[in-house]
Scaffold this motif. Structure first.
Motif, PDB file in Angstrom:
ATOM      1  N   THR A  12      35.361  40.365  31.981  1.00  0.00           N
ATOM      2  CA  THR A  12      35.545  39.259  31.037  1.00  0.00           C
ATOM      3  C   THR A  12      36.062  37.976  31.683  1.00  0.00           C
ATOM      4  N   LEU A  13      36.756  38.070  32.811  1.00  0.00           N
ATOM      5  CA  LEU A  13      37.313  36.870  33.443  1.00  0.00           C
ATOM      6  C   LEU A  13      36.219  35.978  34.020  1.00  0.00           C
ATOM      7  N   LYS A  14      36.378  34.714  33.848  1.00  0.00           N
ATOM      8  CA  LYS A  14      35.503  33.743  34.502  1.00  0.00           C
ATOM      9  C   LYS A  14      36.024  33.497  35.916  1.00  0.00           C
ATOM     10  N   PHE A  15      35.163  33.075  36.797  1.00  0.00           N
ATOM     11  CA  PHE A  15      35.536  32.835  38.187  1.00  0.00           C
ATOM     12  C   PHE A  15      36.686  31.836  38.290  1.00  0.00           C
ATOM     13  N   CYS A  16      36.645  30.793  37.497  1.00  0.00           N
ATOM     14  CA  CYS A  16      37.688  29.763  37.563  1.00  0.00           C
ATOM     15  C   CYS A  16      39.038  30.253  37.035  1.00  0.00           C
ATOM     16  N   GLU A  17      39.083  31.395  36.357  1.00  0.00           N
ATOM     17  CA  GLU A  17      40.321  31.932  35.812  1.00  0.00           C
ATOM     18  C   GLU A  17      41.055  32.856  36.778  1.00  0.00           C
ATOM     19  N   LEU A  18      40.475  33.129  37.935  1.00  0.00           N
ATOM     20  CA  LEU A  18      41.123  33.987  38.927  1.00  0.00           C
ATOM     21  C   LEU A  18      42.353  33.298  39.502  1.00  0.00           C
ATOM     22  N   SER A  19      43.232  34.087  40.109  1.00  0.00           N
ATOM     23  CA  SER A  19      44.391  33.485  40.767  1.00  0.00           C
ATOM     24  C   SER A  19      43.904  32.596  41.918  1.00  0.00           C
ATOM     25  N   ASN A  20      44.702  31.611  42.271  1.00  0.00           N
ATOM     26  CA  ASN A  20      44.291  30.627  43.277  1.00  0.00           C
ATOM     27  C   ASN A  20      43.937  31.252  44.609  1.00  0.00           C
ATOM     28  N   VAL A  21      44.694  32.247  45.042  1.00  0.00           N
ATOM     29  CA  VAL A  21      44.447  32.875  46.348  1.00  0.00           C
ATOM     30  C   VAL A  21      43.075  33.539  46.369  1.00  0.00           C
ATOM     31  N   VAL A  22      42.762  34.293  45.337  1.00  0.00           N
ATOM     32  CA  VAL A  22      41.485  34.996  45.253  1.00  0.00           C
ATOM     33  C   VAL A  22      40.346  33.995  45.058  1.00  0.00           C
ATOM     34  N   TYR A  23      40.561  33.020  44.202  1.00  0.00           N
ATOM     35  CA  TYR A  23      39.544  31.996  43.942  1.00  0.00           C
ATOM     36  C   TYR A  23      39.166  31.270  45.233  1.00  0.00           C
ATOM     37  N   GLU A  24      40.152  30.841  45.995  1.00  0.00           N
ATOM     38  CA  GLU A  24      39.893  30.106  47.238  1.00  0.00           C
ATOM     39  C   GLU A  24      39.180  30.973  48.270  1.00  0.00           C
ATOM     40  N   ALA A  25      39.528  32.260  48.348  1.00  0.00           N
ATOM     41  CA  ALA A  25      38.889  33.157  49.313  1.00  0.00           C
ATOM     42  C   ALA A  25      37.417  33.370  48.971  1.00  0.00           C
ATOM     43  N   ILE A  26      37.135  33.613  47.698  1.00  0.00           N
ATOM     44  CA  ILE A  26      35.738  33.801  47.282  1.00  0.00           C
ATOM     45  C   ILE A  26      34.969  32.497  47.413  1.00  0.00           C
ATOM     46  N   LEU A  27      35.596  31.393  47.073  1.00  0.00           N
ATOM     47  CA  LEU A  27      34.944  30.090  47.208  1.00  0.00           C
ATOM     48  C   LEU A  27      34.603  29.787  48.663  1.00  0.00           C
ATOM     49  N   ALA A  28      35.454  30.178  49.586  1.00  0.00           N
ATOM     50  CA  ALA A  28      35.168  29.976  51.015  1.00  0.00           C
ATOM     51  C   ALA A  28      33.924  30.757  51.431  1.00  0.00           C
ATOM     52  N   GLU A  29      33.787  31.981  50.940  1.00  0.00           N
ATOM     53  CA  GLU A  29      32.594  32.779  51.239  1.00  0.00           C
ATOM     54  C   GLU A  29      31.341  32.147  50.633  1.00  0.00           C
ATOM     55  N   LEU A  30      31.443  31.686  49.394  1.00  0.00           N
ATOM     56  CA  LEU A  30      30.303  31.035  48.747  1.00  0.00           C
ATOM     57  C   LEU A  30      29.924  29.755  49.488  1.00  0.00           C
ATOM     58  N   THR A  31      30.916  29.018  49.949  1.00  0.00           N
ATOM     59  CA  THR A  31      30.657  27.777  50.680  1.00  0.00           C
ATOM     60  C   THR A  31      29.931  28.061  51.990  1.00  0.00           C
ATOM     61  N   ARG A  32      30.306  29.149  52.661  1.00  0.00           N
ATOM     62  CA  ARG A  32      29.600  29.516  53.905  1.00  0.00           C
ATOM     63  C   ARG A  32      28.144  29.827  53.645  1.00  0.00           C
ATOM     64  N   GLN A  33      27.852  30.441  52.515  1.00  0.00           N
ATOM     65  CA  GLN A  33      26.471  30.813  52.202  1.00  0.00           C
ATOM     66  C   GLN A  33      25.643  29.637  51.697  1.00  0.00           C
TER      67      GLN A  33
END
Length: 66
Positions: A12-33
């Motif tokens: 149910t959680l949206k990506f933007c609702e994740l904690s900052n640490v997890v959000y930034e880590a996943i965003l870094a992976e998405l940015t690499r791709q």
């Protein structure tokens, strides 16, 4: 611990609702791709449920599901 979620929260959680640490880590992976396109894709990713991001990046490196 910020990266522990239940399966219901993952569904149910949206990506933007994740904690900052997890959000930034996943965003870094998405940015690499998606290097140059991430600016246009980020609004779409932010509104997507977390479990759908599994198609694009291994979210389970950053999230522990209980």
């Amino acid at each position: 611990m910020n990266n522990v979620y239940t399966i219901q929260e993952i569904m149910t959680l949206k990506f933007c609702e994740l904690s900052n640490v997890v959000y930034e880590a996943i965003l870094a992976e998405l940015t690499r791709q998606y290097k140059d396109m991430i600016d246009r894709l980020l609004p779409i990713f932010d509104k997507a449920p977390v479990y759908q991001l599994d198609q694009y990046v291994d979210i389970y490196k950053f999230i522990v599901v209980i």
